[in-house]
Design an enzyme around this catalytic site. Structure first.
Site, short mmCIF file in Angstrom:
data_model
loop_
_atom_site.label_atom_id
_atom_site.label_comp_id
_atom_site.label_asym_id
_atom_site.label_seq_id
_atom_site.Cartn_x
_atom_site.Cartn_y
_atom_site.Cartn_z
N GLY A 43 0.68 -1.26 0.02
CA GLY A 43 -0.10 -0.27 -0.09
C GLY A 43 0.84 1.82 -0.08
O GLY A 43 0.54 2.46 -1.22
N GLU A 62 9.57 4.38 7.02
CA GLU A 62 9.57 3.07 7.41
C GLU A 62 10.31 2.76 8.52
O GLU A 62 11.85 2.67 8.49
CB GLU A 62 10.49 2.52 6.19
CG GLU A 62 10.59 0.44 5.73
CD GLU A 62 9.57 0.04 6.36
OE1 GLU A 62 8.64 0.32 5.63
OE2 GLU A 62 9.89 -0.70 7.25
N GLY A 91 6.68 -5.88 3.29
CA GLY A 91 7.14 -7.58 2.88
C GLY A 91 7.33 -7.79 1.50
O GLY A 91 7.72 -9.26 1.78
N ALA A 109 6.58 -14.58 -0.82
CA ALA A 109 7.10 -15.86 -2.01
C ALA A 109 6.58 -14.96 -3.51
O ALA A 109 6.27 -16.31 -4.04
CB ALA A 109 6.47 -16.84 -1.59
N VAL A 156 1.22 11.19 15.17
CA VAL A 156 0.11 12.23 13.86
C VAL A 156 -1.23 12.82 14.97
O VAL A 156 -1.54 12.41 15.12
CB VAL A 156 -0.57 11.01 13.05
CG1 VAL A 156 -1.28 11.87 12.05
CG2 VAL A 156 0.00 9.87 12.09
N HIS A 187 -1.10 -13.16 5.73
CA HIS A 187 -1.72 -13.30 5.72
C HIS A 187 -2.91 -12.18 6.81
O HIS A 187 -3.77 -12.93 6.69
CB HIS A 187 -1.97 -13.96 4.40
CG HIS A 187 -1.33 -14.38 3.65
ND1 HIS A 187 -1.71 -15.06 2.37
CD2 HIS A 187 -0.77 -14.08 2.75
CE1 HIS A 187 -0.86 -16.42 1.97
NE2 HIS A 187 0.13 -15.05 1.64
N GLY A 244 -3.32 -4.28 4.15
CA GLY A 244 -4.00 -5.08 4.54
C GLY A 244 -5.01 -5.31 5.40
O GLY A 244 -5.75 -5.77 5.11
C1 LIG Z 1 7.37 -15.17 4.78
C2 LIG Z 1 6.08 -13.79 3.79
C3 LIG Z 1 6.03 -14.80 2.05
C4 LIG Z 1 4.77 -14.00 1.93
N1 LIG Z 1 4.23 -14.66 0.67
C5 LIG Z 1 3.23 -13.55 -0.23
C6 LIG Z 1 3.54 -13.97 -1.55
O1 LIG Z 1 4.04 -15.28 -1.50
N2 LIG Z 1 2.13 -12.73 -2.37
C7 LIG Z 1 1.39 -12.36 -1.19
O2 LIG Z 1 0.36 -11.63 -1.55
N3 LIG Z 1 1.63 -11.92 0.20
C8 LIG Z 1 2.82 -12.97 0.73
N4 LIG Z 1 2.52 -12.34 1.76
C9 LIG Z 1 1.50 -10.93 2.37
C10 LIG Z 1 2.22 -10.28 1.98
O3 LIG Z 1 3.71 -9.80 2.36
C11 LIG Z 1 1.22 -9.16 3.12
O4 LIG Z 1 0.25 -9.73 2.95
C12 LIG Z 1 1.75 -7.29 2.94
O5 LIG Z 1 3.21 -6.93 2.81
C13 LIG Z 1 1.11 -7.19 3.24
O6 LIG Z 1 1.26 -5.72 2.18
P1 LIG Z 1 0.88 -4.00 3.08
O7 LIG Z 1 1.30 -3.29 2.56
O8 LIG Z 1 -0.66 -4.14 4.60
O9 LIG Z 1 2.19 -4.11 4.18
P2 LIG Z 1 3.37 -4.45 4.72
O10 LIG Z 1 3.54 -4.78 2.54
O11 LIG Z 1 3.70 -5.13 5.17
O12 LIG Z 1 4.53 -2.86 4.61
C14 LIG Z 1 4.18 -2.59 6.05
C15 LIG Z 1 5.14 -1.52 6.30
O13 LIG Z 1 5.19 -0.77 7.55
C16 LIG Z 1 6.43 -0.81 7.90
N5 LIG Z 1 5.53 -0.24 9.43
C17 LIG Z 1 4.38 -0.81 10.49
N6 LIG Z 1 4.74 0.12 10.85
C18 LIG Z 1 5.05 1.34 11.52
C19 LIG Z 1 5.17 2.15 12.00
N7 LIG Z 1 5.18 2.72 12.86
N8 LIG Z 1 6.00 3.70 11.12
C20 LIG Z 1 7.18 3.24 10.19
N9 LIG Z 1 6.62 1.99 9.30
C21 LIG Z 1 5.98 1.18 10.03
C22 LIG Z 1 6.76 -1.86 8.48
O14 LIG Z 1 8.09 -2.26 8.78
C23 LIG Z 1 6.79 -1.82 6.98
O15 LIG Z 1 7.82 -2.46 6.20
C24 LIG Z 1 4.18 -12.89 2.40
C25 LIG Z 1 4.56 -12.84 3.67
C26 LIG Z 1 5.39 -13.85 4.46
C27 LIG Z 1 5.34 -12.98 6.16
#
Ligand SMILES: Cc1cc2nc3c(=O)[nH]c(=O)nc-3n(C[C@H](O)[C@H](O)[C@H](O)COP(=O)(O)OP(=O)(O)OC[C@H]3O[C@@H](n4cnc5c(N)ncnc54)[C@H](O)[C@@H]3O)c2cc1C
Ligand code: SF4
Length: 533
Positions: free
Chosen positions: A13, A32, A83, A88, A230, A467, A500
């Site tokens: 996102g 980040e 993530g 994967a 914030v 997930h 998410g």
């Molecule tokens: C081992 C593994 C394998 C996976 N494989 C798949 C796959 O094959 N396909 C798939 O669709 N999904 C997969 N996923 C799930 C996927 O990684 C997540 O669904 C996705 O990354 C979520 O996206 P997001 O935008 O919600 O947040 P994220 O990608 O989790 O990013 C959020 C970021 O915000 C940062 N953050 C949190 N709090 C703060 C704060 N207070 N201040 C600053 N930064 C902050 C975190 O450090 C993180 O980097 C996998 C997850 C794991 C752990």
């Protein structure tokens, strides 16, 4: 103002938001918490836990976070690129039916609107059908046919650069995706290491596409920087802007800092955004956040099981998730792997045990372990010790579209009452999917292996998931949701949630493509800079 928008988190996102807002002419900062990773500093195996696990208080500054809750063990990423560094790469669009259930149903014409946003996300992330089938994928295909579900077997769609067909792997190419505006890429060598971060430049992580383009266009990424507060300026509804406070998340130099901006995008992942928004609501920084916060958190109805075949062929090669099939209408299984040598996850593996969850199952598990040790001591030890686990295991990632959710709140745990932390509530999530367990047993029998599951499922009746979704439900008003159908936080101006946490249904497939597509949709509705926000 220091910036027009501050984006909290650089995952799916966050990176989509940063790119689209920068493209629209806004001045963007991305805060980040995690580190920036390159092929040079990624760990060679997950035994190097200081570079794999994220627990900065203990000196562990990796990209993989694992958080235990009463109802579920949650695995998630933490890095510049969120993530995507540890995921994967599997990017699947869910079935249309997901828009008819959950809190988003009826809020927009999703079925008409979403396909074009999925298409954009697929193009940006360089999604392609996997051509690199490893031995674990061949095994899964044979088992799917045997099960009578051969027609549903598919090669995953992955965000990996596999190079032109027929060319040797491991070659470097100029940017194949963005007409030369992106970074050069190398073709995948099928080492199975995607979940340890790609050291070969083949995985299309966010820092190679969305975030790369955002930074190139002027977005500033502040790594190892955690957002802790914030607040609307002038205590208003945010129409005068916000002040955002950050602290270093590691031992990096610098103290608490204040930044001002016109709008904020919360994109800290389901867990990160819930944690932050609860704290902001409770300490009075954003008191109008809906009481729906923390409701309807979903685990994608997941179960991690597998089969270990000591002494067999190397099952660790291929792409991390190379293939999958549908066991039945609701149950989806993917063949997953870690690279050879990355055996640390094997510490969580144990023999699969039948029976209903509870004390009976623990007793059964102990009995079968002891009897197996007495009857076949050498074989049992070979199965239980972690060394060689990645080479010898096919991990079966099972997901279901069935509904079910838990709630999350900030509370003081009885064993550590000094700090309020996120805790889970509600009915237990099933720790085992009987038909998936039966499939693992049949597969183990067919290939001469032993079916495995996670020790947490048996001992604590807690499933594992990578997930975690939901907690900021979409609604028509603050009474029934935290955000509206354009991801705008109710009660404030120019606050968005794009991660998410806004996913309102168990997708039954990996969620990142949907998180990207929903963010693309939300960002497409923000006017260019100099227009009214
Ligand atoms: C081992 C593994 C394998 C996976 N494989 C798949 C796959 O094959 N396909 C798939 O669709 N999904 C997969 N996923 C799930 C996927 O990684 C997540 O669904 C996705 O990354 C979520 O996206 P997001 O935008 O919600 O947040 P994220 O990608 O989790 O990013 C959020 C970021 O915000 C940062 N953050 C949190 N709090 C703060 C704060 N207070 N201040 C600053 N930064 C902050 C975190 O450090 C993180 O980097 C996998 C997850 C794991 C752990
Ligand atoms: S299989 Fe290896 S080379 Fe290919 S994307 Fe994954 S980590 Fe990179």
């Amino acid at each position: 103002m220091d910036f027009d928008f501050i984006v909290v988190g650089s995952g799916f996102g966050g990176s989509v938001s940063a790119h689209r807002l920068t493209e629209k002419g806004y001045r963007v900062a991305v805060m980040e918490m995690g580190r920036r990773w390159t092929p040079e500093n990624l760990p060679t195996t997950n035994w190097k836990i200081w570079n794999w696990i994220w627990r900065p208080g203990l000196g562990l500054r990796g990209f993989f976070n694992i958080d235990p809750f009463r109802h579920v063990l949650i695995m998630h990423g933490c890095a510049v690129g969120g993530g995507s560094i540890t995921y994967a790469n599997t990017l699947l669009a869910p079935g249309d039916g997901i828009w008819e259930s959950g809190s988003w149903a009826g809020l927009a014409d999703w079925k008409a609107e979403m396909p074009r946003h999925y298409e954009t996300a697929v193009r940006m992330l360089g999604v392609t059908e996997n051509r690199i089938m490893g031995p674990a994928d061949d095994i899964l295909q044979r088992a799917a046919v045997e099960h009578g579900a051969g027609k549903s077997f598919y090669r995953t769609r992955v965000a990996v650069f596999e190079g032109p067909e027929g060319e040797a792997p491991g070659l470097t190419y100029p940017d194949p995706y963005f007409g030369g505006a992106g970074p050069q890429r190398a073709s995948c060598i099928g080492c199975g290491g995607c979940m340890m971060g790609c050291r070969y430049g083949a995985k299309n992580t966010l820092d190679q596409n969305y975030l790369y383009l955002a930074e190139k266009a002027g977005a500033q990424v502040f790594a190892e920087t955690k957002v802790v507060d914030v607040r609307p300026l002038d205590n208003s509804d945010g129409s005068n802007g916000y002040e955002v406070f950050t602290v270093p998340s590691t031992l990096a130099p610098g103290g608490r800092r204040r930044h001002t901006c016109r709008g904020v995008v919360f994109a800290a992942s389901a867990l990160g955004t819930l944690d932050l928004l609860f704290r902001l609501k409770e300490k009075g920084s954003l008191p109008r956040i809906s009481v729906q916060l923390g409701n309807r958190v979903r685990t994608n109805c997941e179960s991690l099981i597998g089969v270990r075949v000591p002494g067999g062929e190397d099952l660790s090669t291929g792409i991390a998730i190379g293939s999958g099939f549908y066991l039945d209408e609701y149950t989806h299984i993917e063949a997953t792997r870690y690279p050879a040598g990355s055996d640390a996850m094997g510490l969580l593996a144990t023999v699969l045990t039948g029976g209903e969850p509870g004390r009976g199952r623990i007793a059964l598990w102990l009995r079968s372990l002891v009897s197996s040790l007495l009857r076949h001591p050498w074989r049992t030890i070979r199965i239980l010790h972690p060394f060689g686990w990645a080479r010898e295991s096919i991990i079966l990632l099972c997901m279901q579209t069935l509904d079910g959710h838990i709630d999350m709140r900030l509370a003081r745990p009885w064993f550590w009452p000094f700090r309020r932390v996120l805790r889970s509530y509600g009915r237990r999530i099933p720790t085992f999917i009987p038909q998936a367990n039966q499939f693992a047993r049949k597969l183990a029998h067919a290939i001469g292996g032993t079916p495995m599951s996670m020790v947490t499922e048996i001992l604590f009746d807690v499933p594992g998931t990578a997930h975690i979704l939901g907690g900021c439900p979409m609604g028509a008003s603050a009474e029934d949701g935290v955000v509206d159908s354009r991801n705008r936080l109710f009660g404030y101006e120019n606050l968005y949630v794009c991660d998410g946490s806004v996913i309102a249904a168990n997708l039954g497939v990996n969620p990142s493509l949907t998180i990207c597509a929903l963010t693309e949709r939300a960002m497409s509705q923000i006017p260019p800079a100099r227009g009214e926000l």
